[in-house]
Enzyme design. Structure first.
Site, PDB file in Angstrom:
ATOM      1  N   ASP A  49       1.803   4.901 -14.027  1.00  0.00           N
ATOM      2  CA  ASP A  49       2.924   5.443 -13.262  1.00  0.00           C
ATOM      3  C   ASP A  49       3.791   6.380 -14.093  1.00  0.00           C
ATOM      4  OD1 ASP A  49       2.203   2.934 -11.593  1.00  0.00           O
ATOM      5  OD2 ASP A  49       3.484   4.187 -10.340  1.00  0.00           O
ATOM      6  N   ARG A  82       1.712   4.730  -1.515  1.00  0.00           N
ATOM      7  CA  ARG A  82       2.028   4.205  -2.843  1.00  0.00           C
ATOM      8  C   ARG A  82       0.999   4.728  -3.836  1.00  0.00           C
ATOM      9  NH1 ARG A  82      -2.216   2.187  -3.464  1.00  0.00           N
ATOM     10  NH2 ARG A  82      -1.676   1.677  -5.602  1.00  0.00           N
ATOM     11  N   ALA A  88       1.045   6.428  -7.968  1.00  0.00           N
ATOM     12  CA  ALA A  88       1.838   7.522  -8.533  1.00  0.00           C
ATOM     13  C   ALA A  88       1.457   8.924  -8.018  1.00  0.00           C
ATOM     14  CB  ALA A  88       1.765   7.444 -10.056  1.00  0.00           C
TER      15      ALA A  88
HETATM   16  O1  MRU Z   1       3.613  -0.298  -6.594  1.00  0.00           O
HETATM   17  P1  MRU Z   1       2.426   0.618  -6.478  1.00  0.00           P
HETATM   18  O2  MRU Z   1       1.354   0.076  -5.601  1.00  0.00           O
HETATM   19  O3  MRU Z   1       2.839   2.023  -6.115  1.00  0.00           O
HETATM   20  O4  MRU Z   1       1.848   0.678  -7.951  1.00  0.00           O
HETATM   21  C1  MRU Z   1       0.772   1.538  -8.195  1.00  0.00           C
HETATM   22  C2  MRU Z   1       0.205   1.423  -9.540  1.00  0.00           C
HETATM   23  O5  MRU Z   1       0.698   0.733 -10.398  1.00  0.00           O
HETATM   24  C3  MRU Z   1      -0.994   2.283  -9.841  1.00  0.00           C
HETATM   25  O6  MRU Z   1      -1.829   1.669 -10.767  1.00  0.00           O
HETATM   26  C4  MRU Z   1      -0.493   3.616 -10.422  1.00  0.00           C
HETATM   27  O7  MRU Z   1       0.436   4.206  -9.564  1.00  0.00           O
HETATM   28  C5  MRU Z   1      -1.587   4.556 -10.688  1.00  0.00           C
HETATM   29  S1  MRU Z   1      -2.313   5.133  -9.203  1.00  0.00           S
HETATM   30  C6  MRU Z   1      -3.506   6.260  -9.545  1.00  0.00           C
END
Ligand code: MRU
Length: 344
Positions: A235, A44, A46
């Site tokens: 994201d 998980r 981004a």
């Molecule tokens: O649902 P997730 O855990 O994939 O959400 C991740 C986030 O919201 C992070 O803050 C985002 O992807 C940035 S990661 C460098």
């Protein structure tokens, strides 16, 4: 420690659903297994999702038989379309899939064997770029961390959300290497607790002074004057700077503005979606009700209650002090400065 890598024809990834209890790896040998790992958040964040998508294409083509280019192109399209259904919000996943397909378009004469090798090269380059860009963002962002400051973050924008360093947490790792002293308050990040389970785990490993708080404690800490800056990941960032990130990020941005605390977003170019004008166009993932109804197999609410579970929210660009990218720190006016940053 690499969060995700290509290992002997498999995608090897840390199973983040098991952290912090166990550091376990999953080996995905086919696209469906990887798709499921993405969907349940074993991998998980981004930038890590972008790398997962690139390696997913490699999984899908590794045993493609024969040398029929037309069929191969159709096959890559099919894999990409499937991978794109895993999660909707992080644009990195879509940007990377587009980039993989672009490789094929760039070599109209290449055979299937050549295309396989070109795609492999591209996917591995995407992983390497992620590592380099995180370090560049770290160097830019560390300028914003004053020694003695107290920082707040939400979700996990660290090594676990990228190949090995992180965006918002990468800034902290660089600041630490530079000898700056600072403390971090990590919001636990309901419903899936990425802040509690992943961010604190990473920060403690890096020997950073870390305090865990429940999400609803942020306002009080800010009023008490205990927070000097907020750093989050992203994201998807629209052309005007509106930013989608984990649900609860918008709360922090509103609170930060009220308490006159700078609010920084840290994200690479692959998290920008310049095809959309504002954050209103960002698709927000809605996840299943069970994630909110309970935790660890235990119900924490009546089973029959109605549940709403959006996984992300959008922070208005007007609430963002600056966006840290691998190319530098972008300040308002975001629309003009984002364009300027990525045009050259
Ligand atoms: O649902 P997730 O855990 O994939 O959400 C991740 C986030 O919201 C992070 O803050 C985002 O992807 C940035 S990661 C460098």
């Amino acid at each position: 420690m690499a969060t995700i890598s290509w290992h002997k024809g498999c995608v090897k990834l840390i199973d983040q659903t098991q952290l912090p209890q166990k550091l376990e790896y999953i080996h995905c040998r086919d696209v469906k297994t990887l798709w499921q790992a993405i969907r349940r958040l074993s991998v998980r964040g981004a930038p890590a999702l972008g790398v997962a998508a690139a390696l997913g294409v490699l999984l899908g083509i590794k045993s493609f038989p024969g040398n029929d280019r037309k069929r191969f192109v159709w096959h890559v399209d099919k894999i990409s379309t499937y991978l794109a259904t895993s999660r909707p919000t992080a644009v990195n996943l879509f940007n990377v899939l587009a980039r993989m397909k672009q490789v094929i378009r760039c070599y109209p004469e290449a055979s299937v064997t050549q295309l396989k090798s070109l795609l492999r090269k591209e996917a591995l380059a995407i992983g390497k770029e992620d590592r380099r860009r995180c370090r560049q963002m770290g160097s830019w962002g560390a300028r914003l961390v004053r020694s003695g400051s107290r920082l707040m973050t939400v979700c996990n924008a660290g090594a676990l959300a990228t190949v090995d360093y992180g965006t918002a947490l990468g800034v902290m790792y660089t600041a630490k290497r530079q000898g700056k002293k600072f403390a971090v308050y990590a919001c636990e990040t309901r419903p899936l607790l990425q802040g509690a389970r992943l961010t604190t785990w990473e920060l403690l490993k890096a020997k950073i002074d870390t305090t865990l708080i429940c999400d609803n404690m942020a306002a009080t800490l800010m009023r008490q004057g205990k927070i000097d800056a907020v750093f989050t990941g992203a994201d998807r960032i629209a052309a005007n700077g509106d930013t989608a990130n984990k649900i609860g990020t918008y709360n922090l941005a509103v609170l930060a503005r009220h308490h006159q605390i700078p609010f920084y977003v840290v994200a690479p170019e692959s998290s920008f979606d310049l095809s959309i004008a504002t954050g209103q166009e960002i698709p927000i993932e809605e996840r299943n009700r069970e994630e909110v109804l309970g935790f660890g197999g235990r119900l924490t609410a009546p089973q029959q209650v109605k549940v709403y579970n959006p996984a992300f929210d959008v922070t208005d660009h007007a609430l963002i002090t600056a966006i840290v990218t691998e190319k530098g720190i972008i300040r308002p006016p975001f629309k003009r400065n984002i364009q300027k940053t990525f045009r050259d």
